[in-house]
Write an enzyme that holds these catalytic residues in place. Structure first.
Site, mmCIF file in Angstrom:
data_model
loop_
_atom_site.group_PDB
_atom_site.id
_atom_site.type_symbol
_atom_site.label_atom_id
_atom_site.label_comp_id
_atom_site.label_asym_id
_atom_site.label_seq_id
_atom_site.Cartn_x
_atom_site.Cartn_y
_atom_site.Cartn_z
ATOM 1 N N ILE A 1 24.039 22.283 -6.276
ATOM 2 C CA ILE A 1 22.936 22.206 -5.263
ATOM 3 C C ILE A 1 23.310 22.091 -3.781
ATOM 4 C CG2 ILE A 1 20.974 20.798 -4.779
ATOM 5 C CD1 ILE A 1 20.901 19.690 -7.882
ATOM 6 N N ASP B 1 34.059 18.440 1.144
ATOM 7 C CA ASP B 1 33.923 18.426 -0.584
ATOM 8 C C ASP B 1 35.375 18.246 -1.102
ATOM 9 O OD1 ASP B 1 31.487 19.804 -2.655
ATOM 10 O OD2 ASP B 1 33.478 19.456 -3.427
ATOM 11 N N GLY C 1 33.184 20.923 -7.272
ATOM 12 C CA GLY C 1 32.688 22.220 -6.781
ATOM 13 C C GLY C 1 33.594 23.423 -6.628
ATOM 14 N N ASN D 1 32.455 6.373 -7.800
ATOM 15 C CA ASN D 1 32.076 7.651 -6.790
ATOM 16 C C ASN D 1 30.824 7.470 -6.135
ATOM 17 O OD1 ASN D 1 32.820 10.599 -5.856
ATOM 18 N ND2 ASN D 1 30.890 10.743 -6.958
ATOM 19 N N TYR E 1 24.556 6.428 -15.084
ATOM 20 C CA TYR E 1 24.222 7.430 -13.981
ATOM 21 C C TYR E 1 22.870 7.245 -13.226
ATOM 22 C CZ TYR E 1 22.481 11.806 -11.814
ATOM 23 O OH TYR E 1 22.130 12.648 -11.006
ATOM 24 N N LYS F 1 22.557 5.780 -9.097
ATOM 25 C CA LYS F 1 21.508 6.254 -7.913
ATOM 26 C C LYS F 1 20.532 5.514 -7.357
ATOM 27 C CE LYS F 1 23.225 10.744 -7.789
ATOM 28 N NZ LYS F 1 23.434 11.290 -6.480
ATOM 29 N N PHE G 1 14.237 16.717 -10.495
ATOM 30 C CA PHE G 1 14.199 16.697 -11.887
ATOM 31 C C PHE G 1 15.026 17.609 -12.252
ATOM 32 C CE2 PHE G 1 10.643 13.904 -13.080
ATOM 33 C CZ PHE G 1 10.428 13.131 -11.750
ATOM 34 N N LEU H 1 20.688 23.016 -20.002
ATOM 35 C CA LEU H 1 19.910 24.113 -21.029
ATOM 36 C C LEU H 1 20.262 25.567 -20.622
ATOM 37 C CD1 LEU H 1 18.555 24.240 -23.816
ATOM 38 C CD2 LEU H 1 16.316 23.929 -22.177
ATOM 39 N N GLY I 1 20.048 9.248 -25.399
ATOM 40 C CA GLY I 1 19.533 9.064 -23.944
ATOM 41 C C GLY I 1 18.601 10.202 -23.259
#
Ligand code: UFG
Length: 323
Positions: free
Chosen positions: A11, A29, A34, A90, A139, A143, A167, A188, A283
Site C-alpha cells: 500500500i 523501509d 517491502g 513492531n 494484529y 493497531k 478494509f 484472496l 479468525g
C-alpha cells in the site's frame, strides 16, 4: 517534505507513486516485506527501521519533514496469533519510537494505517467509525493500541493525526509497474489470479457454511489506488488545519463473497478457476463491509474503482510481475 514509513510495501508504494506528483517524499523501509523496486524513483529512499532512533534522527535532521505517513506494519492475522511478540514489538513499540522522535523534532502531523480488524466480529451490516472496536487477534489489538496512543498524544502533546481503517486492499497500479507481491501470499485475489496463471494448482475456499447467502465470507474490496488518494485527502486536511484527530473507514460499502470474487476473476480474465471447498480459516468474520460515509462527507473521498477494475488491474500486474 513527507516521510513515508513503509513506502516500499504494497500500500505504501502505491501511495508514494501518487504523492510524488505533489510533494517531495522520503521513504524509510527495512525491506523486510517491502521491495526496493516498488519505490518510485522520484522519492528518496532510506533503508532503515522505524524502531531505530538513529535512522529516524538522521532523517528528521536531514530533511524538512512536515508530516509522517506510517505503513510499516506486520499485517497477517494468523501469524499474529502464532507470534504476538513480533506484532506488539513492531506495530506498537516501534511506532512509539517513531512518534517519540517525531515529537522531539517538532513534527506533529501523522497518518496511520489501521484496519477493519479493529472491529473484530461486528454486530452490524455496515460498519461505521462508531461501531464497537473489539479485536479478536493480536494484529487487531496492536493497531487499536496505536489508535489509543494517538488519541492520548493528541490531547497531551498536540499531535495531529488521521487514522485510516482499511478494509480489503486489492488491485495494482494501472500502469502495472507496481502491484501486490507477498511471500507467502495469503490474500484472496492474488491467490485466485496466480491459480488462473497456472502458478498454483487450486484455490481453497475457506468455509462454505457461513451465515451468508452463498455460505462464503463477505469482504469489502478496495482498490489500492483509491486507498492512496484517501491518504492524500487526509494529508491535505491535516496540513491545512481542517482536521486534527480523526478516524475514517476506507471501503467501497459493497460486500462480495469469496465465490463472487472467484466468479468475477473468471469473467474478467476469461480463464476458468480450479476451486475446492475447504475448512474455515481461524479468525475470519463472516462479513466485513464498511460505511465510508464519514470520509465522503468530511473530505469528499469515495472509492472510484469497482471489483472488476480491481481485478483487471491486478491481472495486468500478475501477468507481468517484476518483483
Ligand atoms: N480466502 C479463501 N481462500 C484463500 C484466501 C482467502 O477462501 O486462499 C478467504 C478468506 O477466508 C476471507 C477472504 O477470502 O474470507 C479474504 O481473505 P484475505 O486473506 O484476502 O483478507 P482478510 O479479509 O483475511 O484480511 C484483510 C487484511 C488484513 C486485515 C483483515 C481484517 O488483509 O490485514 O482484512 O479482517 F486484518
Amino acid at each position: 517534505m513527507i516521510l513515508v514509513v513503509g513506502g516500499a510495501g504494497y500500500i505504501g508504494s502505491h501511495l508514494v507513486k501518487e504523492l510524488v506528483e505533489k510533494e517531495k517524499v522520503v521513504v524509510l523501509d527495512n525491506l523486510s516485506t517491502g521491495h526496493r523496486a516498488a519505490v518510485d524513483s522520484r522519492a528518496i529512499f532510506v533503508e532503515g527501521d522505524l524502531g531505530n532512533e538513529e535512522d529516524l534522527q538522521m532523517i528528521f535532521k536531514s530533511y524538512p519533514i512536515k508530516a509522517v505517513m506510517h505503513f510499516a506494519a506486520y499485517s497477517l492475522v494468523g501469524e499474529s496469533v502464532i507470534d504476538p511478540l513480533k506484532y506488539y514489538q513492531n506495530n506498537v513499540a516501534s511506532t512509539l519510537t517513531l512518534l517519540k522522535i517525531m515529537l522531539k523534532n517538532n513534527v506533529k502531523n501523522f497518518i496511520f494505517s489501521s484496519t477493519a480488524a479493529t472491529y473484530g466480529i461486528p454486530d452490524v451490516e455496515l460498519i461505521d467509525e462508531t461501531s464497537a472496536t473489539k479485536p479478536i487477534n493480536p494484529y487487531g489489538h496492536s493497531k487499536l493500541m496505536v489508535e489509543q496512543i494517538l488519541a492520548d498524544f493528541s490531547t497531551s502533546y498536540g499531535l495531529q493525526y488521521v487514522v485510516l481503517r482499511y478494509f480489503n486492499a486489492a488491485g495494482a497500479h494501472q500502469s502495472a509497474a507496481i502491484g501486490e507481491s507477498h511471500n507467502p501470499e495469503t490474500h484472496l485475489i492474488p491467490i485466485i489470479l496466480q491459480q488462473l496463471l497456472g502458478q498454483r494448482e487450486k484455490i481453497s475456499v475457506f468455509g462454505s457454511d457461513y451465515d451468508t447467502e452463498d455460505g462464503t465470507c463477505i469482504r469489502d474490496y478496495i482498490h489500492v489506488t483509491d486507498l492512496a488518494t484517501a491518504h492524500i485527502r487526509a494529508l491535505e486536511a491535516l496540513l491545512t488545519g481542517k482536521k486534527e484527530a480523526e478516524i475514517y473507514n476506507l471501503g467501497n460499502g459493497l460486500g462480495y463473497s469469496v465465490k463472487e470474487v472467484i466468479e468475477t476473476c473468471e469473467k474478467v480474465t476469461g480463464v476458468k478457476a480450479n476451486v475446492e471447498m475447504a475448512d474455515r480459516r481461524a479468525g475470519d468474520p463472516a462479513r466485513l463491509v464498511a460505511s465510508s460515509k464519514k470520509i465522503f462527507e468530511e473530505l469528499g473521498w469515495k472509492a472510484e474503482r469497482n471489483l472488476e477494475r480491481i481485478i483487471a488491474d491486478a491481472w495486468k500486474w500478475h501477468q507481468n510481475q517484476t518483483y
